[in-house]
Design a protein around this motif. Structure first.
Motif, PDB file in Angstrom:
ATOM      1  N   VAL A 120       9.410 -10.028  -0.108  1.00 12.40           N
ATOM      2  CA  VAL A 120       9.505 -11.025  -1.262  1.00 12.40           C
ATOM      3  C   VAL A 120       7.709 -11.117  -1.864  1.00 12.40           C
ATOM      4  O   VAL A 120       7.618 -11.038  -2.889  1.00 12.40           O
ATOM      5  CB  VAL A 120       9.932 -12.682  -0.869  1.00 12.40           C
ATOM      6  N   ILE A 121       6.825 -11.082  -0.929  1.00 15.59           N
ATOM      7  CA  ILE A 121       5.510 -11.142  -1.306  1.00 15.59           C
ATOM      8  C   ILE A 121       4.873  -9.786  -1.986  1.00 15.59           C
ATOM      9  O   ILE A 121       4.359  -9.944  -3.071  1.00 15.59           O
ATOM     10  CB  ILE A 121       4.664 -11.833  -0.063  1.00 15.59           C
ATOM     11  N   SER A 122       5.243  -8.771  -1.195  1.00 13.43           N
ATOM     12  CA  SER A 122       4.925  -7.608  -1.558  1.00 13.43           C
ATOM     13  C   SER A 122       5.433  -7.320  -3.052  1.00 13.43           C
ATOM     14  O   SER A 122       4.919  -6.738  -3.797  1.00 13.43           O
ATOM     15  CB  SER A 122       5.161  -6.415  -0.908  1.00 13.43           C
ATOM     16  N   GLN A 123       6.737  -7.680  -3.420  1.00 11.32           N
ATOM     17  CA  GLN A 123       7.326  -7.659  -4.463  1.00 11.32           C
ATOM     18  C   GLN A 123       6.673  -8.406  -5.577  1.00 11.32           C
ATOM     19  O   GLN A 123       6.416  -7.758  -6.967  1.00 11.32           O
ATOM     20  CB  GLN A 123       9.058  -8.168  -4.506  1.00 11.32           C
ATOM     21  N   ALA A 124       6.141  -9.650  -5.317  1.00 11.32           N
ATOM     22  CA  ALA A 124       5.334 -10.194  -6.470  1.00 11.32           C
ATOM     23  C   ALA A 124       4.090  -9.316  -6.495  1.00 11.32           C
ATOM     24  O   ALA A 124       3.772  -9.497  -7.867  1.00 11.32           O
ATOM     25  CB  ALA A 124       5.177 -11.691  -5.818  1.00 11.32           C
ATOM     26  N   TRP A 125       3.409  -8.965  -5.705  1.00  6.97           N
ATOM     27  CA  TRP A 125       2.016  -8.226  -5.766  1.00  6.97           C
ATOM     28  C   TRP A 125       2.446  -6.863  -6.490  1.00  6.97           C
ATOM     29  O   TRP A 125       1.835  -6.505  -7.517  1.00  6.97           O
ATOM     30  CB  TRP A 125       1.552  -7.751  -4.494  1.00  6.97           C
ATOM     31  N   LEU A 126       3.492  -6.348  -6.391  1.00  2.00           N
ATOM     32  CA  LEU A 126       3.734  -4.942  -7.139  1.00  2.00           C
ATOM     33  C   LEU A 126       4.274  -5.530  -8.630  1.00  2.00           C
ATOM     34  O   LEU A 126       3.685  -4.503  -9.563  1.00  2.00           O
ATOM     35  CB  LEU A 126       5.328  -4.447  -6.528  1.00  2.00           C
ATOM     36  N   GLU A 127       4.658  -6.547  -8.909  1.00  2.00           N
ATOM     37  CA  GLU A 127       5.090  -6.939 -10.474  1.00  2.00           C
ATOM     38  C   GLU A 127       3.666  -7.171 -11.124  1.00  2.00           C
ATOM     39  O   GLU A 127       3.702  -6.489 -12.075  1.00  2.00           O
ATOM     40  CB  GLU A 127       5.906  -8.195 -10.266  1.00  2.00           C
ATOM     41  N   LEU A 128       2.901  -7.852 -10.204  1.00  4.77           N
ATOM     42  CA  LEU A 128       1.349  -8.312 -10.838  1.00  4.77           C
ATOM     43  C   LEU A 128       0.606  -6.905 -11.143  1.00  4.77           C
ATOM     44  O   LEU A 128       0.122  -6.411 -12.135  1.00  4.77           O
ATOM     45  CB  LEU A 128       0.700  -9.000 -10.039  1.00  4.77           C
ATOM     46  N   TYR A 129       0.956  -5.763 -10.136  1.00  2.00           N
ATOM     47  CA  TYR A 129      -0.118  -4.658 -10.268  1.00  2.00           C
ATOM     48  C   TYR A 129       0.648  -3.750 -11.375  1.00  2.00           C
ATOM     49  O   TYR A 129      -0.098  -2.978 -12.031  1.00  2.00           O
ATOM     50  CB  TYR A 129       0.219  -3.833  -8.873  1.00  2.00           C
ATOM     51  N   ALA A 130       2.032  -3.684 -11.470  1.00  2.00           N
ATOM     52  CA  ALA A 130       2.521  -2.966 -12.412  1.00  2.00           C
ATOM     53  C   ALA A 130       2.466  -3.556 -14.159  1.00  2.00           C
ATOM     54  O   ALA A 130       2.281  -2.884 -14.769  1.00  2.00           O
ATOM     55  CB  ALA A 130       4.106  -2.743 -12.286  1.00  2.00           C
TER      56      ALA A 130
ATOM     57  N   GLN B 258       0.896  -1.226  -0.093  1.00  2.00           N
ATOM     58  CA  GLN B 258       0.077   0.140   0.074  1.00  2.00           C
ATOM     59  C   GLN B 258       0.901   1.086  -0.075  1.00  2.00           C
ATOM     60  O   GLN B 258       0.646   2.105  -0.662  1.00  2.00           O
ATOM     61  CB  GLN B 258      -0.992  -0.172   1.231  1.00  2.00           C
ATOM     62  N   LYS B 259       2.060   1.209   0.684  1.00  2.00           N
ATOM     63  CA  LYS B 259       2.871   2.360   0.745  1.00  2.00           C
ATOM     64  C   LYS B 259       3.297   2.752  -0.539  1.00  2.00           C
ATOM     65  O   LYS B 259       3.560   3.965  -1.152  1.00  2.00           O
ATOM     66  CB  LYS B 259       4.032   1.911   1.845  1.00  2.00           C
ATOM     67  N   ALA B 260       3.689   1.376  -1.467  1.00  2.00           N
ATOM     68  CA  ALA B 260       4.253   1.825  -2.677  1.00  2.00           C
ATOM     69  C   ALA B 260       3.259   2.155  -3.747  1.00  2.00           C
ATOM     70  O   ALA B 260       3.690   2.980  -4.750  1.00  2.00           O
ATOM     71  CB  ALA B 260       5.055   0.474  -3.154  1.00  2.00           C
ATOM     72  N   THR B 261       1.800   1.810  -3.728  1.00  2.00           N
ATOM     73  CA  THR B 261       0.744   2.110  -4.624  1.00  2.00           C
ATOM     74  C   THR B 261       0.014   3.100  -4.484  1.00  2.00           C
ATOM     75  O   THR B 261      -0.680   3.490  -5.278  1.00  2.00           O
ATOM     76  CB  THR B 261       0.301   0.783  -5.077  1.00  2.00           C
ATOM     77  N   GLN B 262      -0.062   3.352  -3.198  1.00  2.00           N
ATOM     78  CA  GLN B 262      -1.096   4.328  -2.526  1.00  2.00           C
ATOM     79  C   GLN B 262      -2.716   3.772  -2.999  1.00  2.00           C
ATOM     80  O   GLN B 262      -3.473   4.550  -3.101  1.00  2.00           O
ATOM     81  CB  GLN B 262      -0.993   5.654  -3.046  1.00  2.00           C
ATOM     82  N   ALA B 263      -2.799   2.439  -2.966  1.00  2.00           N
ATOM     83  CA  ALA B 263      -3.877   1.933  -3.207  1.00  2.00           C
ATOM     84  C   ALA B 263      -4.878   2.174  -2.287  1.00  2.00           C
ATOM     85  O   ALA B 263      -4.543   1.974  -0.922  1.00  2.00           O
ATOM     86  CB  ALA B 263      -3.988   0.699  -3.866  1.00  2.00           C
TER      87      ALA B 263
END
Length: 345
Positions: free
Chosen positions: A306-316, A203-208
């Motif tokens: 590791v998990i948040s990075q996988a989510w960020l990759e999918l998000y981006a 959430q910090k990275a995406t402001q979602a």
């Protein structure tokens, strides 16, 4: 013609309510439904159909006497992992219907896992006596093939459930990401803490705006309430009882992180990017069939980054199912409607 609809209905589970809504949507117009429900008043008010208490032997017996058709209405009814009594109840009512001369249909079933020899025998005998069977996954198809029982295979009918919009959803700040977690032995406190920390980083990275979506209050709500106060940005807990609205949530989100089988189906059907957290073979099979990114809870990384990075990759960079893929799955899911038409006439 009256049909008794039997499933895990009126128990506050969004996935099973979605199956009931799908069945009512696909039922031939000539058929009057009578639902066996854990909450008959709620079922009657929500769907405008007759309903009786599924736990009342007299009410169930009278429903069968007054009907010509009996339908197991979708889902993992015949499995002995969550409860050894579940297959006993469903097989018992189905067997009673067969002996009373009703036309019997096992509809959109996910058969298994069956770990006990007794429940395997019960399931085989009961299914062999059905007039028509449809299953929703290849594992169930393989089991019935091994038993020599004919069936029709099609995707889960919730793919074809008509969704409705959720009031106020579009007023929430974008981007929006839906999250669904449920209680399960494999979602241990340390793993829940890891996922919570991953959500904070994400959430910090995406402001979602994070939408926590419990599908069953008794299993999902406490987890949502535990996570929300720790989130640094905007978040909401969406409690929705209408399964068509529950599916409609995913019209308005960019991505979904979900444990529940029907949460993933609803999200994928509405064109949402999905990350699966598997706690059950049916979720793992869905991941494989749709090539969804995700992981099993049993092997989830200990490092939340590791998990948040996988989510960020999918998000981006991730992609939802294409419109053609979704339409194909919806059209295939309507095969369950054809099964009803052919069996009931």
């Amino acid at each position: 013609m009256q049909a008794v609809l039997c499933g895990y209905y009126g128990q506050g589970n969004g996935g099973d309510e979605a199956l009931l809504a799908s069945l009512l949507q696909m039922l031939p117009e000539s058929v009057t439904p009578l639902v066996l429900s854990g909450n008959p008043e709620q079922t009657h008010d929500r769907y405008r159909v007759a309903a009786v208490n599924r736990k009342s032997p007299l009410a169930v017996l009278q429903a069968l006497r007054d009907s010509q058709v009996f339908i197991w209405g979708g889902g993992s009814l015949i499995q002995d992992v969550t409860s050894a009594m579940s297959p006993v109840y469903y097989a018992g009512v189905m067997t009673l219907a067969q002996r009373m001369g009703l036309k019997t249909i096992a509809w959109a079933q996910g058969v298994g896992p069956l770990q006990r020899s007794l429940t395997q025998w019960m399931a085989k005998q009961t299914l062999a006596g059905c007039d028509a069977i449809s299953v929703r996954d290849r594992g169930s198809a393989a089991l019935l093939t091994n038993w020599g029982i004919p069936f029709t295979l099609a995707p889960d009918p919730v793919w074809a459930l008509e969704s409705t919009p959720v009031d106020g959803l579009w007023n929430l700040p974008a981007p929006r990401v839906a999250v669904n977690l449920r209680s399960h032995p494999e979602l241990t406190p340390p793993r829940l803490e890891t996922l919570t920390q991953a959500l904070i980083t994400f959430q910090k990275a995406t402001q979602a705006c994070l939408l926590l979506v419990p599908f069953q209050a008794t299993q999902d709500l406490a987890i949502a309430e535990a996570i929300q106060p720790q989130l640094p940005g905007v978040s909401h807990i969406l409690r929705l009882d209408d399964p068509q609205q529950l599916k409609g949530v995913f019209r308005g989100v960019e991505m979904a992180i979900a444990m529940r089988f029907h949460g993933l189906i609803m999200a994928a059907a509405e064109g949402c990017r999905c990350f699966a957290l598997s706690y059950d073979p049916k979720v793992s099979h869905l991941m494989q069939e749709l090539s969804l990114p995700g992981c099993s809870l049993a092997t989830i990384p200990d490092d939340p980054n590791v998990i948040s990075q996988a989510w960020l990759e999918l998000y981006a960079n991730g992609e939802a199912l294409s419109t053609d893929q979704i339409q194909f799955l919806i059209s295939r899911a309507l095969i369950h409607q054809d099964v009803l038409q052919r069996a009931i006439g």
